[in-house]
Scaffold this motif. Structure first.
Motif, PDB file in Angstrom:
ATOM      1  N   LYS A 149      -2.258  -7.458  -3.734  1.00  0.00           N
ATOM      2  CA  LYS A 149      -3.218  -6.773  -3.809  1.00  0.00           C
ATOM      3  C   LYS A 149      -2.790  -5.121  -3.776  1.00  0.00           C
ATOM      4  O   LYS A 149      -3.360  -4.342  -3.210  1.00  0.00           O
ATOM      5  CB  LYS A 149      -3.824  -7.129  -1.993  1.00  0.00           C
ATOM      6  CG  LYS A 149      -3.955  -8.508  -1.318  1.00  0.00           C
ATOM      7  CD  LYS A 149      -4.743  -8.551  -0.396  1.00  0.00           C
ATOM      8  CE  LYS A 149      -4.756 -10.146  -0.040  1.00  0.00           C
ATOM      9  NZ  LYS A 149      -4.071 -11.085   0.011  1.00  0.00           N
ATOM     10  N   LEU A 150      -2.967  -4.647  -5.127  1.00  0.00           N
ATOM     11  CA  LEU A 150      -2.654  -3.664  -5.644  1.00  0.00           C
ATOM     12  C   LEU A 150      -4.192  -3.208  -6.313  1.00  0.00           C
ATOM     13  O   LEU A 150      -4.660  -4.198  -6.843  1.00  0.00           O
ATOM     14  CB  LEU A 150      -1.329  -3.353  -6.666  1.00  0.00           C
ATOM     15  CG  LEU A 150       0.002  -3.646  -6.646  1.00  0.00           C
ATOM     16  CD1 LEU A 150       0.835  -3.848  -6.927  1.00  0.00           C
ATOM     17  CD2 LEU A 150       0.567  -2.576  -5.104  1.00  0.00           C
ATOM     18  N   GLN A 151      -4.367  -1.444  -6.033  1.00  0.00           N
ATOM     19  CA  GLN A 151      -5.027  -0.753  -6.496  1.00  0.00           C
ATOM     20  C   GLN A 151      -4.830  -0.890  -7.915  1.00  0.00           C
ATOM     21  O   GLN A 151      -3.435  -0.734  -8.639  1.00  0.00           O
ATOM     22  CB  GLN A 151      -5.953  -0.308  -5.893  1.00  0.00           C
ATOM     23  CG  GLN A 151      -5.624  -0.335  -4.419  1.00  0.00           C
ATOM     24  CD  GLN A 151      -6.975  -1.077  -3.771  1.00  0.00           C
ATOM     25  OE1 GLN A 151      -7.671  -1.020  -4.384  1.00  0.00           O
ATOM     26  NE2 GLN A 151      -6.715  -1.942  -2.883  1.00  0.00           N
ATOM     27  N   ASP A 152      -6.055  -0.559  -8.573  1.00  0.00           N
ATOM     28  CA  ASP A 152      -5.689  -0.632 -10.389  1.00  0.00           C
ATOM     29  C   ASP A 152      -4.784   1.371 -10.476  1.00  0.00           C
ATOM     30  O   ASP A 152      -3.975   0.961 -11.174  1.00  0.00           O
ATOM     31  CB  ASP A 152      -6.762  -0.540 -11.527  1.00  0.00           C
ATOM     32  CG  ASP A 152      -7.754  -0.996 -11.273  1.00  0.00           C
ATOM     33  OD1 ASP A 152      -7.381  -2.412 -10.872  1.00  0.00           O
ATOM     34  OD2 ASP A 152      -8.516  -2.205 -11.811  1.00  0.00           O
ATOM     35  N   GLU A 153      -4.840   1.686  -9.393  1.00  0.00           N
ATOM     36  CA  GLU A 153      -4.145   3.780 -10.069  1.00  0.00           C
ATOM     37  C   GLU A 153      -2.876   3.027  -9.445  1.00  0.00           C
ATOM     38  O   GLU A 153      -2.115   3.850  -9.489  1.00  0.00           O
ATOM     39  CB  GLU A 153      -4.756   3.913  -9.260  1.00  0.00           C
ATOM     40  CG  GLU A 153      -5.511   3.777  -7.516  1.00  0.00           C
ATOM     41  CD  GLU A 153      -6.936   3.494  -7.336  1.00  0.00           C
ATOM     42  OE1 GLU A 153      -7.848   3.021  -8.442  1.00  0.00           O
ATOM     43  OE2 GLU A 153      -7.293   4.023  -6.152  1.00  0.00           O
ATOM     44  N   GLN A 154      -2.194   2.284  -8.592  1.00  0.00           N
ATOM     45  CA  GLN A 154      -1.284   1.517  -8.525  1.00  0.00           C
ATOM     46  C   GLN A 154      -0.376   1.248  -9.518  1.00  0.00           C
ATOM     47  O   GLN A 154       0.887   1.541  -9.392  1.00  0.00           O
ATOM     48  CB  GLN A 154      -0.826   1.276  -7.778  1.00  0.00           C
ATOM     49  CG  GLN A 154      -1.442   1.309  -5.751  1.00  0.00           C
ATOM     50  CD  GLN A 154      -1.235   1.021  -4.860  1.00  0.00           C
ATOM     51  OE1 GLN A 154      -2.004  -0.213  -4.850  1.00  0.00           O
ATOM     52  NE2 GLN A 154       0.148   0.488  -3.970  1.00  0.00           N
ATOM     53  N   SER A 192       0.838  -1.354  -0.190  1.00  0.00           N
ATOM     54  CA  SER A 192      -0.040   0.001   0.364  1.00  0.00           C
ATOM     55  C   SER A 192       1.232   1.464   0.265  1.00  0.00           C
ATOM     56  O   SER A 192       0.237   2.218  -0.069  1.00  0.00           O
ATOM     57  CB  SER A 192      -1.137  -0.075   1.000  1.00  0.00           C
ATOM     58  OG  SER A 192      -0.589  -0.022   2.507  1.00  0.00           O
ATOM     59  N   LYS A 247      -1.488  -8.129 -14.042  1.00  0.00           N
ATOM     60  CA  LYS A 247      -2.784  -9.249 -13.242  1.00  0.00           C
ATOM     61  C   LYS A 247      -2.463  -9.463 -12.415  1.00  0.00           C
ATOM     62  O   LYS A 247      -2.716  -9.322 -11.600  1.00  0.00           O
ATOM     63  CB  LYS A 247      -3.356  -8.907 -14.302  1.00  0.00           C
ATOM     64  CG  LYS A 247      -4.352  -7.248 -15.249  1.00  0.00           C
ATOM     65  CD  LYS A 247      -5.981  -7.410 -15.826  1.00  0.00           C
ATOM     66  CE  LYS A 247      -6.863  -6.449 -15.809  1.00  0.00           C
ATOM     67  NZ  LYS A 247      -6.612  -5.113 -15.625  1.00  0.00           N
ATOM     68  N   ASP A 307      -2.286  -8.684  -8.479  1.00  0.00           N
ATOM     69  CA  ASP A 307      -3.489  -9.504  -8.075  1.00  0.00           C
ATOM     70  C   ASP A 307      -3.043 -10.244  -6.360  1.00  0.00           C
ATOM     71  O   ASP A 307      -3.370  -9.862  -5.052  1.00  0.00           O
ATOM     72  CB  ASP A 307      -4.861 -10.661  -8.479  1.00  0.00           C
ATOM     73  CG  ASP A 307      -5.302  -9.741  -9.258  1.00  0.00           C
ATOM     74  OD1 ASP A 307      -5.171  -8.601  -8.955  1.00  0.00           O
ATOM     75  OD2 ASP A 307      -5.369 -10.559  -9.600  1.00  0.00           O
TER      76      ASP A 307
END
Ligand code: UT7
Length: 333
Positions: free
Chosen positions: A270-275, A247, A263, A267
């Motif tokens: 646990k990265l967010q798309d915006e990262q 994070s 991807k 995954d």
């Protein structure tokens, strides 16, 4: 002790575009297949008379201008490429140095395929921390179209041309420093991705070989599986080793080989798309140039700010792999 700071980024993308639609007229493939299996829509292709060194020099010129460091202060240039202007010598780095008007500097190429930029970053960090150099220009530049077999649908849909460059400089401020870089290699997997002919391994045959025998060959599906496993382990290791949570990463900049690989790794972390930084759709796989081209993309969109932490992650022929934790530390804020 001197630390190494990532001061600036630049990139060059050739103007000519090769779309999935174009490729479907050349080999038995389709836009639908390429998009679904790779995420790639188009790639840029250098002109016939445009060499790897031309693209590298253009990217480097921008990186120098943005660094705020006078080019006379640059004391080393390292270029990562698997598509050099000339097969053995001179190195593409020496040609780029001359095109930029850089005199009497250390200049050499390295060969680590798609991991090339992470390798040159680690070389720059080591030279600066040892005190041997102060301002190092690192470049990833590729004219992969020159070593791509446009009758092989398994590879020709993937690769594109381009270049990216960065200036790495000495600093006393630890907050600006590149935090850590991990690199590795395993020649047991050499045959997954290679240009099998043309080197000393086939020196006598090469006189009678056609140019096409120097094209890249890849066992795509096997490479895919090793890539996902290796890239995931690599980023988990470097984060744990430095006690950093995913994070805390502002920009995850992976090698742009295949959207499905990116991807899967994103995954696992646990990265967010915006990262996650993505350019594979428009540039395809540009090997050693892909990471600096992607960093340049977010820089030019105004999304990369001073102090933000990048996690770089790459994998390629060799096999080679590498990851790096890099704060963006421009002199000009
Ligand atoms: O950058 C350095 C590292 N490189 C990579 O990480 C690349 C890793 N590999 C990949 O990205 C993927 O393996 C590819 C995109 C190259 C291939 O995707 P895949 O899902 O692994 O496909 P596959 O090789 O298992 O092939 C599946 C099917 C085969 O047909 P059959 O045997 O199922 O009838 C292939 O012949 O897809 C066929 N195929 C194609 N069909 C249409 C292979 N290439 C194409 C194509 N268009 N371009």
């Amino acid at each position: 002790m001197a630390y190494a700071a990532f001061r600036s980024i630049g990139a060059y993308v050739p103007s000519s575009i090769l779309t999935n639609e174009d490729l479907s007229k050349m080999v038995d493939t389709s836009d639908e297949w390429i998009t679904k299996r790779t995420g790639i829509k188009e790639r840029h292709i250098a002109a016939k008379d445009e060499f790897t060194s031309d693209m590298g020099a253009k990217a480097a010129q921008i990186a120098i201008e943005r660094s705020g460091i006078d080019k006379t202060q640059i004391d080393m240039l390292v270029c990562a490429t698997i598509s050099p202007d000339y097969f053995c010598m001179p190195s593409t780095a020496t040609i780029i140095a001359t095109k930029l008007g850089l005199k009497n500097i250390t200049a050499f190429d390295i060969s680590a395929a798609c991991t090339g930029f992470v390798y040159v970053l680690s070389i720059a960090k080591a030279f600066i921390e040892s005190g041997m150099k102060k301002n190092i220009l690192i470049i990833g530049a590729e004219k992969l179209s020159a070593i791509t077999d446009y009758t092989d649908r398994g590879t020709c849909i993937l690769f594109g041309d381009g270049a990216g460059a960065a200036v790495i400089s000495a600093t006393n401020n630890k907050d600006e420093a590149i935090i850590d870089i991990h690199t590795g290699a395993d020649g047991e997997y050499a045959d997954l991705l290679m240009t099998p002919n043309g080197g000393s391994g086939s020196a006598h045959d090469s006189l009678t070989q056609e140019a096409s025998s120097c094209f890249m060959q890849m066992k795509g599906n096997e490479t895919f599986k090793v890539a996902v496993k290796t890239l995931t382990k690599d980023v988990i290791d470097i984060l744990e080793h430095n006690n950093i949570q995913s994070s805390q990463i502002k920009h995850f900049v992976p090698h742009q080989a295949n959207l499905r690989i990116i991807k899967a790794v994103g995954d696992a972390l646990k990265l967010q798309d915006e990262q996650v930084v993505l350019t594979v759709e428009k540039y395809g796989n540009t090997s050693g140039a892909s990471i600096p081209m992607a960093i340049n993309d977010i820089y030019e969109k105004g999304e990369l700010k001073a102090g933000e932490l990048m996690l770089l992650d790459a994998f390629g022929g060799g096999l080679t792999w590498g990851s790096a934790l890099v704060p963006f530390s421009p002199l000009k804020k």
